[in-house]
Design an enzyme around this catalytic site. Sequence first.
Site, mmCIF file in Angstrom:
data_model
loop_
_atom_site.group_PDB
_atom_site.id
_atom_site.type_symbol
_atom_site.label_atom_id
_atom_site.label_comp_id
_atom_site.label_asym_id
_atom_site.label_seq_id
_atom_site.Cartn_x
_atom_site.Cartn_y
_atom_site.Cartn_z
ATOM 1 N N SER A 131 -3.900 6.789 1.343
ATOM 2 C CA SER A 131 -4.208 5.439 0.882
ATOM 3 C C SER A 131 -5.148 5.490 -0.326
ATOM 4 C CB SER A 131 -4.802 4.632 2.039
ATOM 5 O OG SER A 131 -4.973 3.279 1.693
ATOM 6 N N HIS A 263 -2.675 -2.828 3.269
ATOM 7 C CA HIS A 263 -1.255 -2.499 3.403
ATOM 8 C C HIS A 263 -0.522 -3.545 4.244
ATOM 9 C CE1 HIS A 263 -2.436 1.261 1.601
ATOM 10 N NE2 HIS A 263 -3.292 1.449 2.576
#
Length: 389
Positions: A131, A263
């Site tokens: 990420s 996300h």
Amino acid sequence: MAPVVTRPLPQALVGGSTVAVRWSTTIQPSSLKRGLNTALFFPGHGVQRVGMANTWMSHFPRTTTRHLDEMDSILGFKLSQVIRDGPNSRLNQTQNAQPAVMAVSVLILRILEDEFNFDIGSRVDVTLGHSLGEFAALVASRHLQFPDALRLVRRRAEVMAQCTRRMVEQSGDTYGMVALICEPDHLESLLRTVNEFLGLGTSHLDDTGHPPIRQVMVANINSPNQIVLSGSIERIRVLLVQLRQFGGHDPRAVRLKSDSPFHSPVMLPAAEDMKIAMQEVDITFPGIVPCISNVSALPFKSKQDLKHLLSRQCIDTVRWWESIRYLHQNKGVQRWIGIGPGKVGRNLVGKEVGRVNTKGGGVWAVCNPKEMEETLKALEQTEPEAYCI
């Protein structure tokens, strides 16, 4: 053939001992590497802690001071003071936590390069990051320069925080992320059932044709037995009840240290903003080594591909487990070096490839100076023939 040069580790390391570590300083990777062997990976949001740069400052004050001063100058405020002194409540704010984790990860990388003459281009085959860690990975692979990456991370984090505040004001819900942990042989079935409840499958629709659980998404597929859900905490709880009562699954649920639903569709404004911001950034392609995208679980293919996927990363699922499997099973990567605060990334990699310490492979984390010494020694012991004489 190039000679192997023996260099001592700096005596500032723990115990003041000097340990000889060998590596070749002149071999070029493009002509000697036989496929992929060594991956460098970086952690994401959640590993931040007050004082996480202190041990690096005490052992490598010159490099650390220079790097933290550069970070403060780029950002226009003393983030270094927040990293050093906190409080936790301020460091954990998304707009501070994300640039702090990214900057400390790059700090450790710079110490490895500057203090130990570790050449990424000849010692590493591929980079990746979990990420947020993807930005540090792109700096390591030289696709992005540190100042550009840091500004992007700060801007991204600020917009993400705004997205969360706006959604909380509109809905009154609490938002965040929850890890679901199951038995490895149940993961595919769990994912399939979750996707059906979220409306990504063909069943479990309500009378209006809509999924019963909205504004929740599978944010991460982290390992053979862990996924992360992102969105409204109340709706995630409802989903867990549905899974246990009607889906045939009873995963262990762990609330993560995040008050934002990364996300997930909540972050769509951040993805749009990143798309604009990426057009203003100078990207080098190719870099000195490939970098794996969280979104595709494959190497970035071009400048445009990188810009597109890095902006999509705000809202798309992080396909971490698939990335690790691709490199491990398809590309033969045997050595995994985690760079950054905390050991979460090392643990996730280890679940797939195993904690191997035999000749030829291993999973290591460099979170403090002592681990730097241990990792360099382990890399020497597992060095591929293409690198050593």
